[in-house]
Motif scaffolding. Structure first.
Motif, PDB file in Angstrom:
ATOM      1  N   THR A 102      -7.757 154.697 -15.884  1.00 55.45           N
ATOM      2  CA  THR A 102      -7.404 156.117 -15.860  1.00 55.45           C
ATOM      3  C   THR A 102      -6.693 156.470 -17.165  1.00 55.45           C
ATOM      4  O   THR A 102      -5.770 155.776 -17.572  1.00 55.45           O
ATOM      5  CB  THR A 102      -6.488 156.449 -14.669  1.00 55.45           C
ATOM      6  N   LYS A 125      -8.348 157.817  -5.942  1.00 54.08           N
ATOM      7  CA  LYS A 125      -7.207 158.222  -6.776  1.00 54.08           C
ATOM      8  C   LYS A 125      -7.738 158.752  -8.095  1.00 54.08           C
ATOM      9  O   LYS A 125      -8.460 158.053  -8.800  1.00 54.08           O
ATOM     10  CB  LYS A 125      -6.275 157.028  -7.011  1.00 54.08           C
ATOM     11  N   ASP A 126      -7.370 159.996  -8.429  1.00 55.86           N
ATOM     12  CA  ASP A 126      -7.800 160.559  -9.706  1.00 55.86           C
ATOM     13  C   ASP A 126      -6.617 160.630 -10.662  1.00 55.86           C
ATOM     14  O   ASP A 126      -5.518 160.132 -10.354  1.00 55.86           O
ATOM     15  CB  ASP A 126      -8.450 161.939  -9.505  1.00 55.86           C
TER      16      ASP A 126
END
Length: 573
Positions: A326, A293-294
């Motif tokens: 993130t 997951k970015d």
């Protein structure tokens, strides 16, 4: 470290360059007791990556003065600096250095020189310089072709003329020319050239597919996909995107499930498609399945949850995102502020505001607009004004947000003042602007002013009124006791009156005791929603005020019957 050598110094500098902390990198570089060509190349590359092109050229001169000879990587870096800066004079000096020390025989350096001339000169002059080169490797031909394709001052057919003059073409040559046609939306020319390509590459197939998808021709894109001799993850993802763009969610999901290999982009495209189709839970389950997951994954999910009305869940996802280390983007900050506004929870909004300041996002236009809207919806008009006043630039959305914030918080006259300032700022109002102004007039019972703004919207700005604009005028008439005039306007507008309009009329009749019109409005609202108790309560109040007790009992009895009827429920299960 007890002992530091040039390798350890260079490694530290490279680390700071990688995270774009050039000030610290320069301090370390200046402190180095011994510098080699690798150290110089690292610091030069850092300057170019951070778009500090003048500094790169200055340090290149320092390097030569210190007796360190340039290498191929350092020359390529400073040639790129000259290109981005458009510094022809310095670029010519670099060219002279290249010839003097024999670097002109290097293919990559030659291509870098051609690219530099394309950036610093007109293309015809750049081509003249290219013709003077000794070797003219294919990379240099491609660099000049790239210059023609991407120079907006030249026709795409100038690029084709140069393409036709290239005798030995490689795959990149064909890719550049075909993509040039696609960039100028000349799909037929692109397809003709594509049919002449000796060995079409996956990159060309994929570029053509994407262009046809964006031009609404999914059928051709599908045919191209199945013509490919082999398909990579990019080709699959492009067609999945095409199905989603065309509203074919089932086909997109079927192809996605058949993909032999998926990457984070594939998951992001499919998740975004599900969210846009309102399939929020399905998107969440797919997000959980994604192995990587970015930032874009989190952006899509949080924004999608908020857009689909899952405000509390969106805020919780944001907290999970922070735990994953993130960094929130401007899009996420704006979405969370919208969620806080919808929930009217100012505490959440203030926390998000603090995060925006910490991350340096408060100067972003979309974040500023969302902050004004959030504070306005949560009733803190002073903070809304503060954010608005601090903005370095304001678009129509910012002005609309501050006008609506004033209007919704009872500062109608201030909203009108802001509207006048908006016009003085040469920002053209839109339909949302006038909705805010009419709302301000409504709450201040300014009928003549409301008429003036409505007429100005139509005649001065050519904006077609929506049902919401008419509803605002009708509600204002009802507030002022002119319920018959409100009914006339409701029947004269080019829309069928909805429940909002009839609710305004019924409320006005309740205040001013217009029995006949109240009964008509009551019947209309019953057609819209037979289970709504609100019209019954209004009509009971009217009958009570004029002493019609039998009618009070009759309507109350009907209203009580509604308690035995339940609305149909729904569930995610």
């Amino acid at each position: 470290m007890p002992i530091k050598n040039v390798v350890s110094w260079t490694a530290m500098i490279s680390g700071y360059v990688e995270v774009k902390k050039m000030r610290i990198a320069i301090e370390l570089f200046e402190a180095m007791p011994v510098k080699n060509h690798v150290s110089w190349c690292v610091i030069l590359g850092g300057f170019v990556n951070c778009r500090q092109f003048d500094e790169a050229l200055v340090f290149f001169s320092k390097m030569l003065s210190s007796g360190v000879r340039a290498t191929v990587p350092s020359i390529i870096v400073v040639a790129n600096a000259c290109s981005f800066k458009g510094n022809l004079k310095q670029g010519c000096k670099i060219h002279g250095y290249i010839i003097k020390f024999g670097f002109h025989l290097d293919q990559i350096i030659e291509a870098s020189l051609v690219s530099m001339y394309c950036h610093c000169l007109e293309m015809k002059e750049a081509e003249l310089e290219f013709r003077k080169l000794e070797m003219k490797y294919i990379g240099s031909w491609n660099a000049l072709l790239y210059g023609y394709v991407n120079n907006n001052n030249y026709n795409i057919y100038d690029a084709r003329r140069f393409f036709d003059s290239i005798v030995s073409r490689d795959n990149l040559t064909w890719n550049l020319m075909i993509n040039g046609y696609l960039k100028h939306n000349k799909l037929d020319d692109a397809m003709k050239l594509f049919s002449m390509m000796p060995e079409p590459t996956m990159e060309v197939f994929t570029s053509l597919m994407y262009s046809f998808i964006k031009n609404g021709n999914l059928e051709v894109a599908v045919k191209l996909f199945y013509r490919m001799p082999e398909r990579d993850v990019v080709a699959y993802t492009t067609l999945v995107f095409g199905y989603l763009e065309n509203g074919q969610l089932e086909e997109a999901m079927e192809l996605f499930n058949k993909m032999p290999v998926k990457n984070v982009v594939s998951y992001n495209v499919m998740i975004s498609g599900l969210l846009l189709s309102g399939k929020t839970m399905e998107a969440y389950y797919l997000f959980k399945k994604s192995p990587v997951k970015d930032a874009i994954s989190w952006d899509s999910l949080v924004a999608g949850f908020v857009e689909n009305g899952f405000y509390t869940e969106g805020i919780q996802l944001y907290k999970n995102m922070l735990l994953s280390d993130t960094r929130p983007s401007e899009l996420i900050i704006a979405s969370l502020l919208r969620a806080s506004a919808r929930l009217s929870i100012i505490m959440h909004g203030e926390q998000i505001h603090g995060m925006a300041v910490k991350l340096g996002h408060e100067g972003c236009l979309i974040v500023g607009n969302s902050l004004i809207n959030m504070y306005g919806k949560c009733g803190n008009i002073l903070m809304a004004k503060f954010v608005f006043d601090q903005m370095s630039e304001r678009d129509v959305v910012a002005w609309n947000a501050i006008i609506h914030s004033n209007a919704c918080n009872g500062f109608g006259k201030e909203a009108i003042v802001m509207f006048k300032k908006m016009k003085m700022s040469q920002i053209k109002p839109d339909d949302i602007t006038f909705l805010g102004i009419l709302f301000a007039c409504n709450h201040n019972c300014l009928w003549e002013e409301a008429q003036g703004y409505f007429n100005s919207m139509v005649h001065d700005y050519g904006i077609k009124p929506s049902l919401a604009h008419y509803a605002c005028l009708i509600d204002l008439l009802c507030r002022m006791g002119m319920t018959e005039k409100a009914e006339e306007l409701a029947h004269s507008m080019p829309f069928e009156p909805d429940s909002t309009v009839w609710t305004s009329i019924l409320s006005g009749c309740t205040l001013h005791c217009n029995v006949k019109l109240a009964e008509h409005a009551f019947n209309q609202l019953n057609l819209w929603d037979p289970l709504d108790r609100m019209p019954y309560m209004h009509l009971i109040r009217i009958y009570e005020s004029i002493g019609r007790w039998s009618d009070v009992e009759r309507i109350r009895s009907k209203m009580n019957e509604l308690t035995s009827i339940t609305r149909a429920g729904c569930s995610w299960v």
